[in-house]
Design a protein around this motif. Structure first.
Motif, PDB file in Angstrom:
ATOM      1  N   GLN A   1      12.463 -11.055  -0.695  1.00 34.37           N
ATOM      2  CA  GLN A   1      14.079 -10.692  -1.162  1.00 34.37           C
ATOM      3  C   GLN A   1      15.140 -10.996  -2.146  1.00 34.37           C
ATOM      4  O   GLN A   1      16.174 -10.089  -2.579  1.00 34.37           O
ATOM      5  N   ASP A   2      14.941 -11.438  -3.269  1.00 30.09           N
ATOM      6  CA  ASP A   2      16.139 -11.888  -4.186  1.00 30.09           C
ATOM      7  C   ASP A   2      15.463 -11.078  -5.489  1.00 30.09           C
ATOM      8  O   ASP A   2      16.578 -10.335  -6.052  1.00 30.09           O
TER       9      ASP A   2
ATOM     10  N   LEU B   1      14.052  -4.088   1.964  1.00 25.30           N
ATOM     11  CA  LEU B   1      14.555  -3.942   0.366  1.00 25.30           C
ATOM     12  C   LEU B   1      15.381  -2.910   0.214  1.00 25.30           C
ATOM     13  O   LEU B   1      14.876  -1.530   1.148  1.00 25.30           O
ATOM     14  N   PRO B   2      15.888  -3.037  -0.819  1.00 25.88           N
ATOM     15  CA  PRO B   2      16.997  -2.007  -1.784  1.00 25.88           C
ATOM     16  C   PRO B   2      15.901  -1.165  -2.063  1.00 25.88           C
ATOM     17  O   PRO B   2      15.264  -1.692  -2.985  1.00 25.88           O
TER      18      PRO B   2
ATOM     19  N   ARG C   1       2.794  10.018   0.147  1.00 29.43           N
ATOM     20  CA  ARG C   1       4.047   9.801  -1.139  1.00 29.43           C
ATOM     21  C   ARG C   1       3.724   8.025   0.330  1.00 29.43           C
ATOM     22  O   ARG C   1       3.229   7.833   1.236  1.00 29.43           O
ATOM     23  N   HIS C   2       3.952   6.847  -1.128  1.00 28.62           N
ATOM     24  CA  HIS C   2       3.209   5.424  -0.541  1.00 28.62           C
ATOM     25  C   HIS C   2       4.477   5.082  -0.794  1.00 28.62           C
ATOM     26  O   HIS C   2       4.906   5.698  -2.133  1.00 28.62           O
ATOM     27  N   VAL C   3       5.617   4.201  -0.016  1.00 23.24           N
ATOM     28  CA  VAL C   3       6.465   2.826  -0.443  1.00 23.24           C
ATOM     29  C   VAL C   3       5.436   1.763  -1.824  1.00 23.24           C
ATOM     30  O   VAL C   3       5.499   1.318  -0.597  1.00 23.24           O
ATOM     31  N   PHE C   4       5.698   1.219  -2.047  1.00 20.52           N
ATOM     32  CA  PHE C   4       6.022   0.251  -3.264  1.00 20.52           C
ATOM     33  C   PHE C   4       7.008  -0.471  -3.341  1.00 20.52           C
ATOM     34  O   PHE C   4       8.048  -0.399  -3.780  1.00 20.52           O
ATOM     35  N   ALA C   5       6.634  -1.777  -3.788  1.00 21.65           N
ATOM     36  CA  ALA C   5       7.751  -3.480  -3.739  1.00 21.65           C
ATOM     37  C   ALA C   5       7.124  -3.345  -5.666  1.00 21.65           C
ATOM     38  O   ALA C   5       6.210  -3.236  -6.556  1.00 21.65           O
ATOM     39  N   VAL C   6       8.733  -3.436  -6.214  1.00 26.05           N
ATOM     40  CA  VAL C   6       8.648  -2.906  -7.605  1.00 26.05           C
ATOM     41  C   VAL C   6       9.951  -4.133  -8.326  1.00 26.05           C
ATOM     42  O   VAL C   6      10.389  -3.982  -7.039  1.00 26.05           O
TER      43      VAL C   6
ATOM     44  N   PHE D   1      17.739   1.351   1.923  1.00 22.50           N
ATOM     45  CA  PHE D   1      16.553   0.492   1.980  1.00 22.50           C
ATOM     46  C   PHE D   1      15.548   1.013   2.559  1.00 22.50           C
ATOM     47  O   PHE D   1      15.485   2.224   2.710  1.00 22.50           O
ATOM     48  N   ALA D   2      14.201   0.212   1.927  1.00 19.98           N
ATOM     49  CA  ALA D   2      13.157   0.642   2.960  1.00 19.98           C
ATOM     50  C   ALA D   2      12.930  -0.299   3.427  1.00 19.98           C
ATOM     51  O   ALA D   2      12.411  -1.649   3.127  1.00 19.98           O
ATOM     52  N   ARG D   3      11.777   0.262   4.649  1.00 18.83           N
ATOM     53  CA  ARG D   3      11.543  -0.995   5.717  1.00 18.83           C
ATOM     54  C   ARG D   3       9.548  -1.330   5.673  1.00 18.83           C
ATOM     55  O   ARG D   3       9.089   0.427   5.514  1.00 18.83           O
ATOM     56  N   GLY D   4       9.141  -2.149   5.669  1.00 15.01           N
ATOM     57  CA  GLY D   4       7.726  -2.277   5.948  1.00 15.01           C
ATOM     58  C   GLY D   4       7.099  -3.663   6.392  1.00 15.01           C
ATOM     59  O   GLY D   4       7.914  -4.355   6.317  1.00 15.01           O
ATOM     60  N   PHE D   5       5.615  -3.808   6.032  1.00 13.00           N
ATOM     61  CA  PHE D   5       5.595  -4.811   5.944  1.00 13.00           C
ATOM     62  C   PHE D   5       4.473  -5.012   4.416  1.00 13.00           C
ATOM     63  O   PHE D   5       3.727  -4.522   3.947  1.00 13.00           O
ATOM     64  N   MET D   6       5.162  -6.527   4.091  1.00 12.09           N
ATOM     65  CA  MET D   6       4.170  -6.750   3.119  1.00 12.09           C
ATOM     66  C   MET D   6       3.168  -8.271   3.696  1.00 12.09           C
ATOM     67  O   MET D   6       3.168  -9.151   4.307  1.00 12.09           O
ATOM     68  N   HIS D   7       2.069  -8.081   2.513  1.00 11.35           N
ATOM     69  CA  HIS D   7       1.380 -10.394   2.534  1.00 11.35           C
ATOM     70  C   HIS D   7       1.451 -10.473   1.621  1.00 11.35           C
ATOM     71  O   HIS D   7       1.586 -10.366   0.481  1.00 11.35           O
TER      72      HIS D   7
END
Length: 94
Positions: free
Chosen positions: A71-72, A46-47, A89-94, A54-60
Motif C-alpha cells: 500500500q505504501d 493500487l494507484p 494484457r496483464h497488470v503487474f505490481a511495480v 487505480f487498479a484492483r486485483g488480488f495478490m498473495h
C-alpha cells in the motif's frame, strides 16, 4: 526478482493460465515463495504507474507487513505478454 524474470523470459512457451499461476507463486514485496491460497490472498487497490487511476486485483503475500508495504510503495502497470494462447494484457505490481 529473478523468478519473475525467469517466468517472463519463458512466457511464450507456456499457456496463459500457467503464466498466471507461476506469477502468483511468490510475494511481490519480499520475493519469498508462497503457495497461493485463500489464507494469503488479499484484494488490493493500487494507484497506476501513470497516475491516471487505480487498479484492483488480488495478490498473495508471505506475511502481513508485506501487505502494508504494498500500500505504501507499489503501483500497478500493464504489459502485454505473449503466451501459447496469444497476447494477453496483464497488470503487474511495480
Amino acid at each position: 526478482h529473478l523468478w519473475s524474470t525467469w517466468v517472463l523470459d519463458r512466457a511464450s512457451q507456456m499457456s496463459a493460465s500457467t503464466f498466471v499461476e507461476l506469477m502468483g507463486g511468490f510475494c511481490a514485496v519480499s520475493g519469498s515463495i508462497v503457495r497461493p491460497s485463500e489464507y494469503n490472498r488479499y484484494r488490493v487497490t493500487l494507484p497506476t504507474a501513470d497516475g491516471a487511476g487505480f487498479a484492483r486485483g488480488f495478490m498473495h503475500y508471505c506475511c502481513w507487513p508485506c501487505v502494508c508495504d504494498t500500500q505504501d510503495f507499489i503501483h500497478a502497470d500493464s504489459k502485454t505478454i505473449e503466451t501459447t494462447d496469444g497476447p494477453r494484457r496483464h497488470v503487474f505490481a511495480v
